[in-house]
Design a protein around this motif. Structure first.
Motif, PDB file in Angstrom:
ATOM      1  N   ASN A 162       8.641 -10.611   3.028  1.00 30.30           N
ATOM      2  CA  ASN A 162       9.939 -10.208   3.579  1.00 30.30           C
ATOM      3  C   ASN A 162       9.795  -9.397   4.877  1.00 30.30           C
ATOM      4  O   ASN A 162      10.770  -8.796   5.320  1.00 30.30           O
ATOM      5  N   PHE A 206       6.741 -14.453   1.461  1.00 33.10           N
ATOM      6  CA  PHE A 206       5.867 -13.691   0.560  1.00 33.10           C
ATOM      7  C   PHE A 206       6.127 -12.187   0.625  1.00 33.10           C
ATOM      8  O   PHE A 206       6.077 -11.488  -0.393  1.00 33.10           O
ATOM      9  N   ALA A 219       9.610  -1.127   1.367  1.00 31.40           N
ATOM     10  CA  ALA A 219       9.731  -2.549   1.716  1.00 31.40           C
ATOM     11  C   ALA A 219      10.020  -2.671   3.210  1.00 31.40           C
ATOM     12  O   ALA A 219      10.064  -1.670   3.926  1.00 31.40           O
ATOM     13  N   MET A 256       0.821  -1.218   0.000  1.00 32.52           N
ATOM     14  CA  MET A 256       0.000   0.000   0.000  1.00 32.52           C
ATOM     15  C   MET A 256       0.855   1.269   0.000  1.00 32.52           C
ATOM     16  O   MET A 256       0.532   2.246  -0.673  1.00 32.52           O
ATOM     17  N   THR A 282      10.376  -9.202  -8.903  1.00 32.08           N
ATOM     18  CA  THR A 282      11.697  -8.563  -8.988  1.00 32.08           C
ATOM     19  C   THR A 282      12.193  -8.199  -7.591  1.00 32.08           C
ATOM     20  O   THR A 282      11.718  -7.243  -6.989  1.00 32.08           O
TER      21      THR A 282
HETATM   22  C1  LIG Z   1      -3.757 -10.534   8.326  1.00 34.79           C
HETATM   23  C2  LIG Z   1      -3.694  -9.029   8.306  1.00 34.79           C
HETATM   24  C3  LIG Z   1      -4.796  -8.286   8.662  1.00 34.79           C
HETATM   25  C4  LIG Z   1      -4.743  -6.887   8.617  1.00 34.79           C
HETATM   26  N1  LIG Z   1      -5.886  -6.181   8.861  1.00 34.79           N
HETATM   27  C5  LIG Z   1      -5.884  -4.851   8.644  1.00 34.79           C
HETATM   28  C6  LIG Z   1      -7.101  -4.120   8.704  1.00 34.79           C
HETATM   29  O1  LIG Z   1      -8.170  -4.660   8.946  1.00 34.79           O
HETATM   30  N2  LIG Z   1      -7.049  -2.767   8.494  1.00 34.79           N
HETATM   31  C7  LIG Z   1      -5.884  -2.115   8.232  1.00 34.79           C
HETATM   32  O2  LIG Z   1      -5.892  -0.896   8.036  1.00 34.79           O
HETATM   33  N3  LIG Z   1      -4.713  -2.798   8.170  1.00 34.79           N
HETATM   34  C8  LIG Z   1      -4.685  -4.134   8.350  1.00 34.79           C
HETATM   35  N4  LIG Z   1      -3.521  -4.836   8.253  1.00 34.79           N
HETATM   36  C9  LIG Z   1      -2.238  -4.103   8.152  1.00 34.79           C
HETATM   37  C10 LIG Z   1      -2.000  -3.465   6.793  1.00 34.79           C
HETATM   38  O3  LIG Z   1      -2.420  -4.327   5.790  1.00 34.79           O
HETATM   39  C11 LIG Z   1      -0.501  -3.145   6.633  1.00 34.79           C
HETATM   40  O4  LIG Z   1      -0.029  -2.409   7.741  1.00 34.79           O
HETATM   41  C12 LIG Z   1      -0.234  -2.353   5.348  1.00 34.79           C
HETATM   42  O5  LIG Z   1      -0.867  -2.949   4.246  1.00 34.79           O
HETATM   43  C13 LIG Z   1       1.279  -2.271   5.140  1.00 34.79           C
HETATM   44  O6  LIG Z   1       1.596  -1.794   3.868  1.00 34.79           O
HETATM   45  P1  LIG Z   1       3.118  -1.549   3.472  1.00 34.79           P
HETATM   46  O7  LIG Z   1       3.146  -1.136   2.056  1.00 34.79           O
HETATM   47  O8  LIG Z   1       3.736  -0.649   4.474  1.00 34.79           O
HETATM   48  O9  LIG Z   1       3.869  -2.950   3.671  1.00 34.79           O
HETATM   49  P2  LIG Z   1       3.739  -4.334   2.889  1.00 34.79           P
HETATM   50  O10 LIG Z   1       2.346  -4.629   2.571  1.00 34.79           O
HETATM   51  O11 LIG Z   1       4.513  -5.333   3.671  1.00 34.79           O
HETATM   52  O12 LIG Z   1       4.465  -4.046   1.515  1.00 34.79           O
HETATM   53  C14 LIG Z   1       5.837  -4.135   1.344  1.00 34.79           C
HETATM   54  C15 LIG Z   1       6.095  -4.728  -0.031  1.00 34.79           C
HETATM   55  O13 LIG Z   1       7.481  -4.746  -0.281  1.00 34.79           O
HETATM   56  C16 LIG Z   1       7.808  -5.947  -0.965  1.00 34.79           C
HETATM   57  N5  LIG Z   1       9.225  -6.212  -0.743  1.00 34.79           N
HETATM   58  C17 LIG Z   1       9.828  -6.475   0.447  1.00 34.79           C
HETATM   59  N6  LIG Z   1      11.160  -6.635   0.242  1.00 34.79           N
HETATM   60  C18 LIG Z   1      11.385  -6.460  -1.087  1.00 34.79           C
HETATM   61  C19 LIG Z   1      12.553  -6.499  -1.894  1.00 34.79           C
HETATM   62  N7  LIG Z   1      13.741  -6.757  -1.377  1.00 34.79           N
HETATM   63  N8  LIG Z   1      12.415  -6.277  -3.213  1.00 34.79           N
HETATM   64  C20 LIG Z   1      11.197  -6.025  -3.761  1.00 34.79           C
HETATM   65  N9  LIG Z   1      10.054  -5.971  -3.037  1.00 34.79           N
HETATM   66  C21 LIG Z   1      10.154  -6.187  -1.712  1.00 34.79           C
HETATM   67  C22 LIG Z   1       6.892  -6.966  -0.323  1.00 34.79           C
HETATM   68  O14 LIG Z   1       6.715  -8.092  -1.141  1.00 34.79           O
HETATM   69  C23 LIG Z   1       5.616  -6.169  -0.140  1.00 34.79           C
HETATM   70  O15 LIG Z   1       4.778  -6.279  -1.264  1.00 34.79           O
HETATM   71  C24 LIG Z   1      -3.539  -6.231   8.272  1.00 34.79           C
HETATM   72  C25 LIG Z   1      -2.435  -6.984   7.909  1.00 34.79           C
HETATM   73  C26 LIG Z   1      -2.504  -8.373   7.899  1.00 34.79           C
HETATM   74  C27 LIG Z   1      -1.326  -9.155   7.427  1.00 34.79           C
END
Ligand SMILES: Cc1cc2nc3c(=O)[nH]c(=O)nc-3n(C[C@H](O)[C@H](O)[C@H](O)COP(=O)(O)OP(=O)(O)OC[C@H]3O[C@@H](n4cnc5c(N)ncnc54)[C@H](O)[C@@H]3O)c2cc1C
Length: 500
Positions: free
Chosen positions: A429, A427, A276, A12, A244
């Motif tokens: 990291n 999935f 990430a 996100m 990637t």
């Molecule tokens: C089971 C569950 C229930 C949840 N329920 C809710 C809810 O009801 N409401 C709410 O608001 N939030 C909820 N959350 C939390 C919310 O989904 C997360 O906090 C938010 O989506 C985090 O987004 P992000 O982009 O910061 O991290 P992430 O979603 O972890 O995205 C990081 C991305 O980086 C990629 N990545 C990592 N390392 C590398 C690399 N070396 N090279 C390339 N790509 C890489 C990963 O594959 C991933 O796609 C929930 C989470 C989970 C797991």
């Protein structure tokens, strides 16, 4: 010509940063290790069922909260069907007494007073605080770093009426707050609202959001929601590289200059954003070279959200009268791993989203928290046969529990799916298999970690490893904040281009 920006991670936060930067004329590319967008905001197909992993409630799902305005900058929110649940959860004790945690605060108060009259004073205090928070709209349209003195003063002025509630309830954890209730069932219900360590304020805010219908569930599930944003990103000209993995961030003379992929390819960019995992960004991709003492202390001292064993069942019948979110007592303990044993089980009955199961059938999931992520990683690495057998044992135990509880389940199970902390790490990291980054506690408060690092130019971080407490709105806003910081640095007026 606008600068080229390389974004690591298509969850996100990465999607948000990329989309806002595309709106502002930058040339961005997202590098994502998976074959799909969304990061932990995901769902997957298993036969005729869709296993929905993430969204329980989406803050900003309704127009009564300012997060709705932010989501609406990215996608057309009016096109998304939202379910506003009547209850947050139903909680049951060993004797079968049931407490409904209604999302309407009047109904909630009546239910709690009826079931736990001995806690009248504490119930009134809780509901009063939730009501107060209904009027609060958290400021989210500009990073604090960019606000001038006048704006900071206006923000303080706006927050003034809430400072009492915010100050009081951000300092007490949910588990400590629950101890103030005399009634055992109500105490259990409060203790299990969310993580025990999280400030009770967060739970009160969630009730306030739900009461004003601003924290519903988007029909179609998590991946459906994430894909809409990924589509918007690509529509604005963003380029998504799936499958990637980024290994290193290239640095020359204190400036981020590009990224090195797992296949050795080096790609140049003017700016690099990591959306990430925070730990691997700092300690692996940047070799631990740009961590300030403050950052190091934060990483050493603070707790992450736990990891999960997540069980999904597809059952060939309806459960229309069963609470969608249900915590009940188990007649015998359920061992998940050597450190995790459950006496109560939380299940989610996805009877509110017809897109996840064929007509007349139901997806049931259980999100079981564990801090024993190393056990699962080692088991998967060293003994794949036992790893598979353990997953099967857990699925079978859940089926037996549901058979005892509801009857007519065992013979109707059509799909089982179990993911473990090892799956989460493989999935996404995410460090220690955490499902939501840094745990919010009374000690961390609602802090944000800096999105820049000392001694490293042209580099930014966003996502739930920067926005303590995580969650979809926080990840989205942190990506937006980084886009604004970059625009400010480049002397570009930050513009929003709303979807048509
Ligand atoms: C089971 C569950 C229930 C949840 N329920 C809710 C809810 O009801 N409401 C709410 O608001 N939030 C909820 N959350 C939390 C919310 O989904 C997360 O906090 C938010 O989506 C985090 O987004 P992000 O982009 O910061 O991290 P992430 O979603 O972890 O995205 C990081 C991305 O980086 C990629 N990545 C990592 N390392 C590398 C690399 N070396 N090279 C390339 N790509 C890489 C990963 O594959 C991933 O796609 C929930 C989470 C989970 C797991």
């Amino acid at each position: 010509m606008h600068k080229k920006i390389l974004i690591i991670g298509g969850g996100m936060a990465g999607l948000s940063a990329g989309t806002y930067l595309q709106m502002n004329g930058f040339d961005t590319e997202i590098f994502e290790l998976n074959q799909v967008p969304g990061g932990v905001c995901t769902s997957w197909k298993r036969g005729d069922y869709t296993v929905d992993w993430c969204i329980h409630w989406l803050v900003g799902s309704g127009s009564s909260d300012s997060f709705y305005d932010r989501w609406s900058e990215l996608i057309n929110m009016s096109q998304i069907e939202i379910v506003d649940h009547e209850e947050y959860a139903a909680v049951e004790d060993a004797a079968g007494n049931l407490l409904h945690l209604y999302t309407n605060l009047d109904r909630l108060e009546a239910e709690l007073l009826e079931k736990a009259p001995e806690d009248e004073k504490k119930i009134s205090e809780f509901v009063r605080a939730c009501r107060k928070l209904c009027d609060l709209n958290l400021p989210n349209d500009q990073p604090f770093e960019l606000a001038n003195l006048w704006r900071k003063m206006r923000l303080m002025w706006k927050m003034l009426p809430y400072l009492g509630v915010l100050g009081k309830y951000s300092r007490i954890s949910t588990i400590d707050y629950s101890k103030g209730f005399k009634n055992p069932l109500l105490r259990k219900a409060v203790a299990n609202l969310f993580e025990p360590e999280i400030p009770i304020l967060f739970c009160m805010m969630t009730f306030a959001w739900m009461h004003k219908k601003a924290a519903g569930y988007p029909v179609g599930g998590s991946m459906h929601f994430a894909r809409r944003i990924a589509d918007r990103y690509e529509h604005l000209g963003g380029v998504f590289h799936y499958g990637t993995r980024v290994e290193k961030i290239e640095v020359e003379a204190g400036c981020a200059t590009g990224i090195r992929l797992a296949d050795g390819a080096i790609l140049r960019g003017d700016i690099v954003i990591s959306a990430a995992d925070g730990h691997s960004t700092l300690y692996d991709m940047l070799d631990g070279k740009f961590i300030s003492p403050k950052f190091e202390e934060f990483y050493n001292r603070n707790e992450t959200f736990p990891s999960l064993v997540f069980v999904a069942l597809g059952v060939g019948r309806s459960f229309h009268a069963t609470p969608h979110s249900y915590l009940f007592h188990l007649s015998s303990p359920f061992e998940i791993d050597p450190q995790t044993v459950l006496n109560d089980l939380y299940i989610r009955v996805h009877n509110f989203d017809p897109t996840l199961a064929p007509y007349g059938k139901t997806l049931i999931t259980s999100m079981i928290e564990t801090r024993n992520w190393e056990y699962w990683v080692n088991l998967q690495k060293n003994d794949l046969v036992r790893y598979a057998a353990e997953k099967q044992r857990i699925a079978q135990t859940l089926i037996d529990i549901l058979e005892d509880k509801f009857g007519n389940v065992r013979d109707l199970v059509e799909m089982t799916d179990v993911t473990t902390p090892a799956t989460i790490i493989g999935f996404t990291n995410n460090w220690k298999g955490s499902f939501e980054g840094w745990l919010l506690t009374p000690e961390t408060g609602f802090t944000q970690l800096p999105s820049t690092l000392p001694g490293l130019d042209n580099f930014y971080m966003c996502g739930h490893w920067v926005a303590v407490g995580g969650g979809l709105p926080a990840a989205m806003i942190s990506g937006r904040n980084v886009a604004q910081l970059i625009c400010a640095k480049e002397n570009i007026q930050f513009e929003i281009c709303e979807p048509v």
